[in-house]
Design an enzyme around this catalytic site. Sequence first.
Site, PDB file in Angstrom:
ATOM      1  N   ASP A 343       0.836  -1.191   0.000  1.00 10.73           N
ATOM      2  CA  ASP A 343       0.000   0.000   0.000  1.00 10.73           C
ATOM      3  C   ASP A 343       0.879   1.252   0.000  1.00 10.73           C
ATOM      4  O   ASP A 343       1.840   1.357   0.772  1.00 10.73           O
ATOM      5  CB  ASP A 343      -0.895  -0.021   1.253  1.00 10.73           C
ATOM      6  N   GLU A 380       1.654  -0.509  -5.040  1.00 14.63           N
ATOM      7  CA  GLU A 380       0.712   0.556  -5.355  1.00 14.63           C
ATOM      8  C   GLU A 380       1.602   1.783  -5.526  1.00 14.63           C
ATOM      9  O   GLU A 380       2.074   2.352  -4.529  1.00 14.63           O
ATOM     10  CB  GLU A 380      -0.307   0.774  -4.235  1.00 14.63           C
TER      11      GLU A 380
END
Length: 704
Positions: A343, A380
């Site tokens: 993330d 990401e």
Amino acid sequence: MADLNSIAQGQAAARRVSRPFPLGVWNSIPGVPEVPGTANVSVDAPGLSGVEIHFETAPGVWASEPLSESAAGIHHGRVSGLGYGSRYGFWPLGKELPGEPGSFQLLLDPYGRGIDEAPGADGGAPLFFSVHVDPSYDWGQSRRPRIPWRDTVIYEAHVRGQTLLHPGIPEELRGTYAGMAHPVMVEYLQDLGITSVELLPVQFHADEEHLRQLGLTNYWGYNTLGFFAPQVSYATKEAQAAGPKAVQDEFKDMVRSLHDAGLEVLLDVVYNHTAEGTKDRPALCWRGLGEEQYYRHDGEGRYLDTTGCGNTLDFSQPRVIQMAVDSLRYWVSEYHVDGFRFDLAPALCRGADGHFDSRHPFLMAVAGDPVLAGSKLIAEPWDIGPGGWQTGNFPPGWADWNDRFRDTVRDFWLRDQAALAAGGTGGSVARLAASLAGSADLFAGSGRTSLASINLVTAHDGFTLADLTAYDHKHNEANAEDNRDGSNENRSYNHGVEGPTADEQVAARRAQSARNLMTTLLMSLGVPMITAGDELGRTQHGNNNAYCQDTPLAWLDWHLDADGLRMLETTRTLLRLRRDFLASQPYRYPAEPREASLLWFDAEGQPMTPEKWEDPGCRVLQLLAGSSFSGLKGLLVLNGTLEDTEVKLPDAQTLRASGMDGEHHQVYQLMLSTAAEPAERTGSRTRGGEKDILPANSISLYRA
């Protein structure tokens, strides 16, 4: 007597021997004799001059010991009575306790392998305790599937939401690790055709205080409190009652069951910030142990925030890097997971100057770690810091979520369709073709290939696939933030009606657009990622930020209407055809002719020209793709106009002129159409050079 005294002194000395590494609590460590009844305890607390550990010797019976050794901020000691199952926590040495142990928040162990949550006093914030957990587990003959990247199809799922409403899974197992491992779910995933299950965060997380005050929870789990501990609430009630060891075992049972079915397990991990949140929130762990070293600060001592969550871990600090790498290694070695999606990954790759570095020590440490070798690593590739967009800039060995693919596919099939319906013009097919061909414009320059592109149209955050076709605007009122949260830029198209409709024509156009999006995703070079439920036509009723919705709004509904059943069958068929046509997709740019071919033709079956590539009025495109290894080739024909269009399929002469053996590609059999009523045409054959009718706003896929 002297000999007995020497023996006693030696035993006492052995009990005192401790080591700074490994960090955490361990009954035995390499190079040091194990002393029954004791544990080596080590914690990185650079902000404290001394540390004591408080721990349970029996339920509700607490003891404490100072960690007598320290060097370079690491405090360690050998502790007697800290057994498996004991809750524990740290406290600054010499600082007065605010109450009886167990009644206030001790500082958690950053390396704690279990976390126990207890109700707070008078309904206040909950208390958390680290737990010393026995790591033993019998993996039997279970082996990792080790799916090659070129064969990988990722399915992004939430442990709880995936099974909570599934009627075929026993009620006591729904919404749990055991539910995900149930044969009904495993068989569904196998039958669908995916290879790798990517689980939204399963490391222990906590709810933000503002959500708790609203009676909501952090459903997605992007608020980590324990990088080494599994989320307890995803275990069955039976496992929760039995304690952290049982929770661990249930998680491992899930991994083993998925592996035995040939499915990989990838974890979505959040190392960019922690659940401690903004600086005004209470210390739970890192803030109390050394917030100046664990978190990023500006020159005036304020937190630097590149995540939007209030606190960003400082990956210019060696111990922060070590903690993240140790955590990754732990999940691979102890839980046998196959890879990770990171993330807001640029936040992990910022140096002391705050800028992204593709040769950051964290990236180098991961690349050189033998335990992590072979693990799938997915970025990401954006955060909100300086130069936050880094798609295509991660090093070889990593794959990136490809947001350009997402935006391009949405633009062609949704935003352009809206513009055409309003009497305007759409875009050319050039950008879409680049995405279909593996996004060389993003990845070739860094020495990577199409297999570095994680292609996606949707993800957990944003509209579902069905909602992309049904809403022009977000509808997040249920999140209690006055609809301010969530993205305003969705590239969606409601087909003339916002939200639910009884208009059958509008509903049919929406379903067809959803099939177009799924087909483009699954027939593009790269690695596709399906968001769980998109294959079922799942809706969140326009909520594009359901992070706090642990309700039916965010759970998968397994009761399907006709459109849902059609979408599921389309997805299954596409994944089967993908295996046929793209099983040997190329590893490099440009594709070598012996590996694969990508030939582009216009509506007349002629090779595309530069003028046609850039003409916004040219919205019909044919792509012949496949592998000479398998001998199978697929012809993908896209009609991005609002009119039914005659399309001439490439003939043998044109194929020979393009360098292909045209004699073997003179007949095309229709395998799939996204049009509303394809049943009577599926299986039909068209000779090369002849014309076929392509319905408006649709895709047809032929076997050549």
